[in-house]
Design a protein around this motif. Structure first.
Motif, PDB file in Angstrom:
ATOM      1  N   GLU A 144       2.761  60.359 -19.500  1.00 53.58           N
ATOM      2  CA  GLU A 144       2.345  59.502 -20.321  1.00 53.58           C
ATOM      3  C   GLU A 144       3.223  59.184 -21.681  1.00 53.58           C
ATOM      4  O   GLU A 144       3.296  58.049 -21.996  1.00 53.58           O
ATOM      5  N   VAL A 145       4.039  60.098 -22.070  1.00 51.90           N
ATOM      6  CA  VAL A 145       4.858  59.789 -23.234  1.00 51.90           C
ATOM      7  C   VAL A 145       6.046  59.423 -22.704  1.00 51.90           C
ATOM      8  O   VAL A 145       6.865  58.480 -23.513  1.00 51.90           O
ATOM      9  N   ASP A 146       6.645  59.482 -21.429  1.00 52.94           N
ATOM     10  CA  ASP A 146       7.614  58.726 -20.794  1.00 52.94           C
ATOM     11  C   ASP A 146       7.130  57.163 -20.615  1.00 52.94           C
ATOM     12  O   ASP A 146       8.027  56.445 -21.135  1.00 52.94           O
ATOM     13  N   ALA A 147       6.106  57.174 -20.310  1.00 50.60           N
ATOM     14  CA  ALA A 147       5.714  55.567 -20.225  1.00 50.60           C
ATOM     15  C   ALA A 147       5.655  54.900 -21.582  1.00 50.60           C
ATOM     16  O   ALA A 147       6.045  53.640 -21.729  1.00 50.60           O
ATOM     17  N   ALA A 148       5.143  55.709 -22.787  1.00 48.46           N
ATOM     18  CA  ALA A 148       5.012  55.167 -23.990  1.00 48.46           C
ATOM     19  C   ALA A 148       6.411  54.735 -24.505  1.00 48.46           C
ATOM     20  O   ALA A 148       6.803  53.871 -25.249  1.00 48.46           O
ATOM     21  N   LEU A 149       7.592  55.588 -24.308  1.00 47.88           N
ATOM     22  CA  LEU A 149       8.914  55.431 -24.548  1.00 47.88           C
ATOM     23  C   LEU A 149       9.297  54.215 -24.029  1.00 47.88           C
ATOM     24  O   LEU A 149       9.993  53.435 -24.758  1.00 47.88           O
ATOM     25  N   THR A 150       9.254  54.066 -22.514  1.00 41.44           N
ATOM     26  CA  THR A 150       9.517  52.981 -21.942  1.00 41.44           C
ATOM     27  C   THR A 150       9.075  51.415 -22.635  1.00 41.44           C
ATOM     28  O   THR A 150       9.670  50.568 -22.862  1.00 41.44           O
ATOM     29  N   ASP A 151       7.781  51.503 -22.735  1.00 42.04           N
ATOM     30  CA  ASP A 151       7.223  50.592 -23.686  1.00 42.04           C
ATOM     31  C   ASP A 151       7.765  50.326 -25.089  1.00 42.04           C
ATOM     32  O   ASP A 151       7.994  49.105 -25.168  1.00 42.04           O
ATOM     33  N   LEU A 152       8.039  51.120 -25.844  1.00 46.32           N
ATOM     34  CA  LEU A 152       8.577  51.048 -26.996  1.00 46.32           C
ATOM     35  C   LEU A 152      10.131  50.417 -26.921  1.00 46.32           C
ATOM     36  O   LEU A 152      10.584  49.617 -27.625  1.00 46.32           O
ATOM     37  N   ARG A 153      10.754  51.000 -26.021  1.00 47.06           N
ATOM     38  CA  ARG A 153      12.267  50.580 -25.900  1.00 47.06           C
ATOM     39  C   ARG A 153      12.280  49.207 -25.536  1.00 47.06           C
ATOM     40  O   ARG A 153      13.230  48.280 -25.680  1.00 47.06           O
ATOM     41  N   ALA A 154      11.352  48.585 -24.748  1.00 48.00           N
ATOM     42  CA  ALA A 154      11.208  47.167 -24.430  1.00 48.00           C
ATOM     43  C   ALA A 154      11.036  46.242 -25.652  1.00 48.00           C
ATOM     44  O   ALA A 154      11.485  44.925 -25.670  1.00 48.00           O
ATOM     45  N   CYS A 155      10.592  46.655 -26.847  1.00 45.99           N
ATOM     46  CA  CYS A 155      10.363  45.919 -27.786  1.00 45.99           C
ATOM     47  C   CYS A 155      11.161  46.481 -29.338  1.00 45.99           C
ATOM     48  O   CYS A 155      10.973  45.857 -30.345  1.00 45.99           O
ATOM     49  N   CYS A 156      11.734  47.517 -29.361  1.00 46.25           N
ATOM     50  CA  CYS A 156      12.321  48.135 -30.501  1.00 46.25           C
ATOM     51  C   CYS A 156      13.890  48.365 -30.318  1.00 46.25           C
ATOM     52  O   CYS A 156      14.492  48.681 -29.113  1.00 46.25           O
ATOM     53  N   ASP A 157      14.613  48.311 -31.203  1.00 39.90           N
ATOM     54  CA  ASP A 157      16.054  48.670 -31.278  1.00 39.90           C
ATOM     55  C   ASP A 157      16.207  50.130 -31.249  1.00 39.90           C
ATOM     56  O   ASP A 157      17.374  50.799 -30.934  1.00 39.90           O
ATOM     57  N   HIS A 158      15.334  50.942 -32.129  1.00 36.67           N
ATOM     58  CA  HIS A 158      15.492  52.230 -32.360  1.00 36.67           C
ATOM     59  C   HIS A 158      14.063  52.881 -32.234  1.00 36.67           C
ATOM     60  O   HIS A 158      12.922  52.199 -32.685  1.00 36.67           O
ATOM     61  N   VAL A 159      14.104  53.932 -31.290  1.00 35.01           N
ATOM     62  CA  VAL A 159      12.784  54.780 -31.327  1.00 35.01           C
ATOM     63  C   VAL A 159      12.933  56.191 -31.917  1.00 35.01           C
ATOM     64  O   VAL A 159      13.776  56.932 -31.621  1.00 35.01           O
ATOM     65  N   VAL A 160      12.150  56.654 -32.622  1.00 32.93           N
ATOM     66  CA  VAL A 160      11.782  58.118 -33.186  1.00 32.93           C
ATOM     67  C   VAL A 160      10.584  58.745 -32.390  1.00 32.93           C
ATOM     68  O   VAL A 160       9.527  58.231 -32.251  1.00 32.93           O
ATOM     69  N   VAL A 161      10.910  59.737 -31.750  1.00 34.70           N
ATOM     70  CA  VAL A 161       9.936  60.437 -30.984  1.00 34.70           C
ATOM     71  C   VAL A 161       9.508  61.784 -31.743  1.00 34.70           C
ATOM     72  O   VAL A 161      10.343  62.394 -32.572  1.00 34.70           O
ATOM     73  N   ALA A 162       7.964  61.915 -31.889  1.00 35.57           N
ATOM     74  CA  ALA A 162       7.676  62.918 -32.801  1.00 35.57           C
ATOM     75  C   ALA A 162       6.498  63.460 -32.159  1.00 35.57           C
ATOM     76  O   ALA A 162       5.898  62.965 -31.526  1.00 35.57           O
TER      77      ALA A 162
END
Length: 258
Positions: free
Chosen positions: A78-96
């Motif tokens: 689930e979090v892996d899919a969410a990270l993929t989703d964010l990478r598609a629209c963001c330049d930087h991603v912070v995981v918390a």
């Protein structure tokens, strides 16, 4: 995103999502908890203009019996899919992450290092010294659940919308995730910010000690929380967590979205 709203979803346990700027935040709740523990943080970040995802981990927010049918690869998926989703629209991603959510955040940093720009942990769980936990691999076949660990919160009136029982087959799977994540901690190179409550009735200090000793992060900051228990994201120190995270990300990931 892979999760869908279940007919049996408990009110308050809904996932949260907001589209904003090119800096994304993935916030993961803990074991037997729900997005309720992370949504206020997510809304704060969204109010600053960021893109935010607060997924509901499979088996959470419904019944503990549902959760006992899930395993750690389901939660990680689930979090892996969410990270993929964010990478598609963001330049930087912070995981918390909070508690087990912190372990999931670390696992993402280990497995997808190029996609994670910083890691923020609140009372993260990768180990526990309690003797009864060592018996869980056997106990899971004898009893379905133990007493719950939820709502360890100092501030009155707060509710993480979690379970009053701890499903043992799911817990046994979490222990396997802890072991796998601990083994790969050296792969974590991203800037790391850790919040740790002085008074935590769920976890002992060993998790934070193991994480900080094991990662390869050149930047590793520890912030004590003096007025919160385990679920600190909705406790007295919540604003401190929100503000310190924003400062940390601005310093080590980049300035707020242009």
């Amino acid at each position: 995103m892979t999760s869908t709203t279940s007919p049996t979803l408990v009110p308050g346990a809904e996932p949260f999502s907001a589209d904003g700027g090119r800096t994304g935040f993935l916030l993961s709740h803990g074991f037997t908890g729900s997005p309720a523990s992370m949504t206020p943080w997510g809304k704060h970040l969204a109010g600053l203009g960021h893109t935010v995802r607060v997924p509901r981990l499979p088996g959470h927010g419904t019944t503990w019996k549902d959760m006992n049918k899930t395993r750690w690869d389901d939660w990680y998926g689930e979090v892996d899919a969410a990270l993929t989703d964010l990478r598609a629209c963001c330049d930087h991603v912070v995981v918390a992450g909070l508690s087990m959510g912190g372990c999931l955040a670390l696992r993402l940093a280990e497995q997808r290092s190029a996609d994670v720009d910083a890691v923020v942990l609140v009372n993260p769980a990768v180990n526990v010294a309690r003797f009864d936990i060592k018996l869980v691999p056997v106990l899971q076949w004898l009893v379905p659940a133990m007493p719950g660990i939820g709502n360890d919160i100092k501030l009155p009136g707060q509710d993480e919308v979690g379970y009053d029982k701890t499903p043992l087959r799911a817990l046994a799977s979490q222990l396997k995730m802890w072991k796998a994540t601990r083994a790969d901690l050296a792969a974590v190179t991203q800037p790391l910010l850790v919040f740790k409550s002085d008074d935590d009735h769920v976890l002992d200090p060993s998790s934070v000690e193991l994480i900080r000793a094991g990662v390869s992060s050149k930047v590793s900051e520890l912030v004590p929380l003096h007025e919160s228990y385990h679920v600190a994201t909705i406790d007295n120190d919540a604003q401190l967590i929100f503000d310190r995270t924003a400062t940390f990300v601005a310093e080590h990931v980049g300035t707020p979205d242009d």
